[in-house]
Design a protein around this motif. Structure first.
Motif, PDB file in Angstrom:
ATOM      1  N   LYS A  29      -1.890  -7.999   6.959  1.00  0.00           N
ATOM      2  CA  LYS A  29      -1.211  -8.747   5.977  1.00  0.00           C
ATOM      3  C   LYS A  29      -2.044  -8.622   4.690  1.00  0.00           C
ATOM      4  N   ILE A  30      -2.085  -7.946   3.798  1.00  0.00           N
ATOM      5  CA  ILE A  30      -2.945  -7.960   2.586  1.00  0.00           C
ATOM      6  C   ILE A  30      -2.421  -8.781   1.430  1.00  0.00           C
ATOM      7  N   LYS A  31      -3.134  -9.638   0.975  1.00  0.00           N
ATOM      8  CA  LYS A  31      -2.747 -10.655   0.029  1.00  0.00           C
ATOM      9  C   LYS A  31      -3.530 -10.613  -1.171  1.00  0.00           C
ATOM     10  N   LEU A  78       0.978  -1.136   0.013  1.00  0.00           N
ATOM     11  CA  LEU A  78       0.001  -0.019   0.148  1.00  0.00           C
ATOM     12  C   LEU A  78       0.819   1.369   0.197  1.00  0.00           C
ATOM     13  N   PRO A  79       0.689   2.440  -0.645  1.00  0.00           N
ATOM     14  CA  PRO A  79       1.519   3.477  -0.870  1.00  0.00           C
ATOM     15  C   PRO A  79       1.157   4.364   0.414  1.00  0.00           C
ATOM     16  N   ALA A  80      -0.005   4.134   1.203  1.00  0.00           N
ATOM     17  CA  ALA A  80      -0.429   4.755   2.299  1.00  0.00           C
ATOM     18  C   ALA A  80      -0.789   3.908   3.382  1.00  0.00           C
ATOM     19  N   ALA A  81      -1.046   4.466   4.607  1.00  0.00           N
ATOM     20  CA  ALA A  81      -1.384   3.694   5.667  1.00  0.00           C
ATOM     21  C   ALA A  81      -2.601   2.830   5.709  1.00  0.00           C
ATOM     22  N   GLU A  82      -2.814   1.837   6.463  1.00  0.00           N
ATOM     23  CA  GLU A  82      -4.098   1.228   6.266  1.00  0.00           C
ATOM     24  C   GLU A  82      -5.148   1.794   6.769  1.00  0.00           C
ATOM     25  N   GLY A  83      -6.518   1.507   6.286  1.00  0.00           N
ATOM     26  CA  GLY A  83      -7.674   2.129   6.686  1.00  0.00           C
ATOM     27  C   GLY A  83      -8.677   2.025   5.690  1.00  0.00           C
ATOM     28  N   LEU A  84      -9.742   3.053   5.430  1.00  0.00           N
ATOM     29  CA  LEU A  84     -10.781   2.578   4.445  1.00  0.00           C
ATOM     30  C   LEU A  84     -10.232   3.293   3.042  1.00  0.00           C
ATOM     31  N   TRP A  85     -10.293   2.388   1.941  1.00  0.00           N
ATOM     32  CA  TRP A  85      -9.735   2.632   0.744  1.00  0.00           C
ATOM     33  C   TRP A  85     -10.994   2.479  -0.210  1.00  0.00           C
ATOM     34  N   PRO A  86     -11.035   3.502  -1.127  1.00  0.00           N
ATOM     35  CA  PRO A  86     -11.984   3.295  -2.464  1.00  0.00           C
ATOM     36  C   PRO A  86     -11.376   2.198  -3.217  1.00  0.00           C
ATOM     37  N   VAL A  87     -12.189   1.402  -3.955  1.00  0.00           N
ATOM     38  CA  VAL A  87     -11.785   0.427  -4.746  1.00  0.00           C
ATOM     39  C   VAL A  87     -11.112   1.099  -6.103  1.00  0.00           C
ATOM     40  N   THR A 144      -2.103   0.121  -6.357  1.00  0.00           N
ATOM     41  CA  THR A 144      -1.350  -0.926  -5.973  1.00  0.00           C
ATOM     42  C   THR A 144      -1.437  -1.984  -7.184  1.00  0.00           C
ATOM     43  N   THR A 145      -0.706  -3.116  -7.240  1.00  0.00           N
ATOM     44  CA  THR A 145      -0.720  -4.015  -8.297  1.00  0.00           C
ATOM     45  C   THR A 145      -1.825  -4.597  -8.569  1.00  0.00           C
TER      46      THR A 145
END
Ligand code: SF4
Lengths: 250, 84
Positions: A217-219, A177-186, A193-194
């Protein structure tokens, strides 16, 4: 299925290179991919891990999975790639392991259905080295063993077939992730991200304006030929990235 | 809601989480019972972390993350204990 214009696509897979407490097969695959790029032999994709049949008559370390990645090159040099992979396997595989290596040039033919069927079979039943070598010879896949019983050829060949399905396996490592974890729009997940898609466990593809809470851990998994972020709805109705247990089936 | 549990606490402290079947020590709880899996690993001196990509629990010290667990069609066995 070539990703680059005018680029040939090769598939490289390895299996059974590790032992308890030694470097994992996925790590060795990533190292081979990096070496291929460093030596200008092509551009390597991310490594995917493919689960194979778990059965008492199949010897494996702690999980029966094989690793695969693709190599894109305008002027492929399969012999150099294979020599590099073998050298690295011999140097890095655990002494008690049974390494196998498979290398396929996709442009050598256009019908790989027998290989896909073999890969899917390897998830459901016990296959043999003889079956693997026979199919590899029929299809022109370079298949070789590099120590121990050499049983790794069975899974290495299967991993290529499974990667070709476009809907099998998890990507090794984590989605960065280019930024911190949290709420992300799709939309941001796809742009930053890739991952190319965000899909829930039932196959529902989230819309660009939906939001996902990303944490831990985001897989990603390989689904519909795309690197896909799997999500599930939490008890509060909020989408969140799938956990390890939900990813186990992929 | 995940089918996996971190709250069920099916594993009483005094009970061995593995049961001997033939020569194999089989984890007696569902592999989804992470509390039991962690407790069993905490009580064991044979834990070896598997490749992180193979973990099923975010807490490292857990039998489901151990390179010495061997998946069966249904659940897992422990190679370390079975070798005793
Ligand atoms: S699986 Fe690993 S941590 Fe669990 S009892 Fe066996 S050796 Fe110990």
């Amino acid at each position: 299925m070539n990703q680059d214009n005018n680029a040939h696509c090769l598939y490289l897979a390895i299996d059974d290179t590790d032992d308890i407490g030694t470097k994992g097969t996925g790590e060795i695959a990533e190292e081979i991919a990096a070496l291929i790029q460093e030596q200008g032999l092509g551009r390597a994709s991310m490594v995917t891990r493919h689960q194979l049949f778990v059965h008492e008559s199949i010897p494996y370390t702690s999980h029966n999975s094989a690793m695969c990645f693709r190599i894109y090159s305008a002027e492929p040099n399969p012999e150099a790639i294979r020599a590099l992979a073998i050298e690295h396997l011999l140097a890095e595989s655990a002494p008690a392991s049974d390494p196998g290596l498979a290398l396929l040039n996709e442009t050598d033919r256009c019908d790989w259905s027998a290989l896909v069927a073999y890969g899917l079979n390897a998830k459901k039943r016990v296959l043999t080295k003889a079956m693997a070598y026979q199919l590899a010879e029929e299809l022109g896949v370079q298949l070789s063993e590099h120590g121990g019983t050499g049983d790794g050829v069975i899974g290495a060949l299967a991993a290529i077939g499974l990667r070709m399905t476009g809907s099998d396996g998890r990507y090794k490592g984590r989605l960065k992730l280019p930024a911190a974890e949290g709420l992300w729009p799709v939309r941001d997940i796809i742009e930053q991200t890739t991952a190319s898609a965000v899909v829930d466990l039932t196959g529902y593809r989230l819309a660009l304006d939906e939001q996902v809470y990303l944490s831990g851990k985001i897989k990603a998994v390989l689904l519909n030929h795309q690197q896909t972020l799997l999500v599930a709805k939490g008890e509060d109705g909020q989408w969140r990235n799938a956990g390890r247990q939900e990813l186990k089936e992929y | 809601m995940s089918e996996f549990s971190i709250g069920a606490g099916l594993c009483p402290d005094e009970e061995d989480a593995f049961v001997l079947q033939g020569e194999r020590w089989i984890f007696r709880y569902p592999a989804t019972d992470l509390i039991a899996s962690r407790k069993a690993a905490q009580a064991c001196n044979g834990f070896v972390a598997d490749d992180e990509d193979e973990w099923l629990d975010d807490t490292e010290l857990s039998c489901v993350n151990c390179a010495r667990r061997r998946w069966l069609r249904d659940g897992f066995m422990c190679l370390f204990r079975s070798a005793d």
